[in-house]
Write a protein that holds these residues in place. Sequence first.
Motif, short mmCIF file in Angstrom:
data_model
loop_
_atom_site.label_atom_id
_atom_site.label_comp_id
_atom_site.label_asym_id
_atom_site.label_seq_id
_atom_site.Cartn_x
_atom_site.Cartn_y
_atom_site.Cartn_z
N ILE A 41 0.83 -1.20 0.00
CA ILE A 41 0.00 0.00 0.00
C ILE A 41 0.86 1.25 0.00
CG2 ILE A 41 -1.67 1.32 1.36
CD1 ILE A 41 -2.91 -1.34 2.22
N ALA A 42 1.94 1.23 0.80
CA ALA A 42 2.83 2.41 0.85
C ALA A 42 3.50 2.63 -0.51
CB ALA A 42 3.88 2.22 1.94
N LEU A 43 3.94 1.55 -1.17
CA LEU A 43 4.57 1.69 -2.49
C LEU A 43 3.56 2.22 -3.53
CD1 LEU A 43 6.79 -1.53 -2.64
CD2 LEU A 43 7.56 0.85 -2.44
N ALA A 44 2.34 1.73 -3.48
CA ALA A 44 1.31 2.20 -4.43
C ALA A 44 1.03 3.68 -4.21
CB ALA A 44 0.04 1.37 -4.27
N ARG A 45 0.99 4.10 -2.96
CA ARG A 45 0.76 5.53 -2.68
C ARG A 45 1.93 6.38 -3.19
NH1 ARG A 45 -1.56 5.03 3.48
NH2 ARG A 45 -3.68 4.38 2.90
N GLN A 46 3.15 5.87 -3.00
CA GLN A 46 4.32 6.60 -3.45
C GLN A 46 4.35 6.74 -4.96
OE1 GLN A 46 6.19 8.05 -1.25
NE2 GLN A 46 7.53 8.99 -2.76
N GLU A 47 3.96 5.67 -5.68
CA GLU A 47 3.91 5.71 -7.14
C GLU A 47 2.90 6.75 -7.63
OE1 GLU A 47 3.11 1.85 -8.67
OE2 GLU A 47 4.94 0.97 -7.87
N VAL A 48 1.76 6.83 -6.96
CA VAL A 48 0.74 7.80 -7.36
C VAL A 48 1.24 9.22 -7.12
CG1 VAL A 48 -1.57 8.64 -6.80
CG2 VAL A 48 -1.17 6.19 -7.03
N LYS A 49 1.93 9.43 -6.00
CA LYS A 49 2.46 10.77 -5.71
C LYS A 49 3.51 11.19 -6.73
CE LYS A 49 1.79 10.94 -0.71
NZ LYS A 49 2.47 11.00 0.58
N ASN A 50 4.37 10.27 -7.14
CA ASN A 50 5.44 10.58 -8.09
C ASN A 50 4.94 10.70 -9.53
OD1 ASN A 50 7.26 10.55 -5.99
ND2 ASN A 50 7.83 8.39 -6.31
N ALA A 51 3.80 10.12 -9.83
CA ALA A 51 3.31 10.15 -11.23
C ALA A 51 2.72 11.48 -11.60
CB ALA A 51 2.25 9.06 -11.42
#
Length: 155
Positions: free
Chosen positions: A145-155
């Motif tokens: 979940i943390a990695l998915a949130r980070q990917e959304v923030k960086n995209a």
Amino acid sequence: MTKNKYTPEDLEVRIWGFVVVMITIILFGIVIALLYSVTFVTQPIKSMAPIDQAYTKMLNDIVLLIVGGIGGIVGKRAVGAVTTAITPPSPPASVPVATVATVAAVPSNAMPVWVNPPLDETWTPPPPPTTPPNHLEHDSVREEIALARQEVKNA
């Protein structure tokens, strides 16, 4: 050729019917236009276009006014019919007024008295749970979940 003259009641019924039919036609036209504009016109993905929002709000107000007008017109007519049906007939002219029995008049516009139901003031909420939440049982789920949130923030 003689023309039939309408009585005042006939004229009132004809005018009342004409007004109700015209207002109903206007209401149906507005509803059809609103449904067409919302259904068949392409809108933005996440929201409605600002001009369409203003248009929809304006049509909503017009429809409310027209429905209220129809209700008022029909209600006035129905109240008049009920009032004439409820009122007792007037006594004949040859009978003295003193011998006519008086009927207790019930007000036709009396509203029922509303009494709120009693509240149960002895109820208390249960204690909060003492166990930790178990919706994320494994650390791997939290990491995903943390990695998915980070990917959304960086995209």
